[in-house]
Design a protein around this motif. Structure first.
Motif, short mmCIF file in Angstrom:
data_model
loop_
_atom_site.label_atom_id
_atom_site.label_comp_id
_atom_site.label_asym_id
_atom_site.label_seq_id
_atom_site.Cartn_x
_atom_site.Cartn_y
_atom_site.Cartn_z
N LEU A 1 4.01 5.38 -5.72
CA LEU A 1 3.99 5.24 -7.18
C LEU A 1 2.93 6.14 -7.78
O LEU A 1 3.17 6.82 -8.79
CB LEU A 1 3.73 3.78 -7.56
N GLU A 2 1.75 6.18 -7.17
CA GLU A 2 0.67 7.04 -7.68
C GLU A 2 1.08 8.51 -7.61
O GLU A 2 0.83 9.28 -8.54
CB GLU A 2 -0.60 6.80 -6.87
N SER B 1 11.25 8.26 -9.14
CA SER B 1 10.39 7.08 -9.14
C SER B 1 10.74 6.19 -7.95
O SER B 1 11.91 5.96 -7.67
CB SER B 1 10.62 6.29 -10.44
N ASP C 1 0.83 -1.21 0.00
CA ASP C 1 0.00 0.00 0.00
C ASP C 1 0.87 1.25 0.00
O ASP C 1 0.60 2.21 -0.75
CB ASP C 1 -0.94 0.02 1.20
N TYR D 1 4.10 9.66 -7.77
CA TYR D 1 5.09 9.86 -8.84
C TYR D 1 4.40 9.97 -10.19
O TYR D 1 4.75 10.83 -11.01
CB TYR D 1 6.09 8.71 -8.86
N GLN D 2 3.40 9.13 -10.43
CA GLN D 2 2.71 9.16 -11.72
C GLN D 2 1.95 10.46 -11.91
O GLN D 2 1.80 10.95 -13.03
CB GLN D 2 1.76 7.96 -11.84
N ASN D 3 1.47 11.05 -10.80
CA ASN D 3 0.77 12.33 -10.88
C ASN D 3 1.74 13.49 -11.01
O ASN D 3 1.35 14.58 -11.44
CB ASN D 3 -0.12 12.53 -9.65
N ASN E 1 2.41 1.59 -3.47
CA ASN E 1 1.44 2.05 -4.47
C ASN E 1 1.07 3.52 -4.28
O ASN E 1 0.85 4.24 -5.25
CB ASN E 1 0.18 1.17 -4.44
N THR E 2 1.05 3.99 -3.02
CA THR E 2 0.79 5.40 -2.75
C THR E 2 1.92 6.26 -3.32
O THR E 2 1.68 7.28 -3.98
CB THR E 2 0.65 5.64 -1.23
#
Length: 91
Positions: free
Chosen positions: A73-74, A84, A67, A76-78, A70-71
């Motif tokens: 990573l999200e 990264s 979790d 970073y993607q935003n 993924n938080t």
């Protein structure tokens, strides 16, 4: 070992109004027939329960790591201008 766990049996039709379903040859006795017994007290092997609880605690720990990853990573993607996040370490 008897515990305070109560198992409740349900047939799946409890929340459906009687006018919404019809009895047929597959529901022998009608869909609203009460199950017997409706509740039982569970008897649990204490060693098995401790083993399960330990495994579940470990699963929660690993799920928490994922979790967090993924938080990050999200985030970073935003905002890809940041760094990264590395994948979670093998455990």
């Amino acid at each position: 070992v008897e515990t305070d766990i109560t198992v409740t049996f349900k047939n799946g039709w409890e929340d459906i109004a009687e006018g919404q379903i019809k009895d047929d040859e597959y529901t022998e006795g009608g869909p609203y027939k009460k199950l017997s017994p409706e509740k039982v007290k569970a008897v649990v092997d204490k060693t098995e329960l401790e083993t399960y609880n330990a495994a579940y605690t470990e699963w929660e720990r690993v799920a928490g790591l994922w979790d967090d990853y993924n938080t990050k990573l999200e985030a970073y993607q935003n905002n890809p201008s940041g760094e990264s996040p590395p994948p979670p370490k093998k455990i």
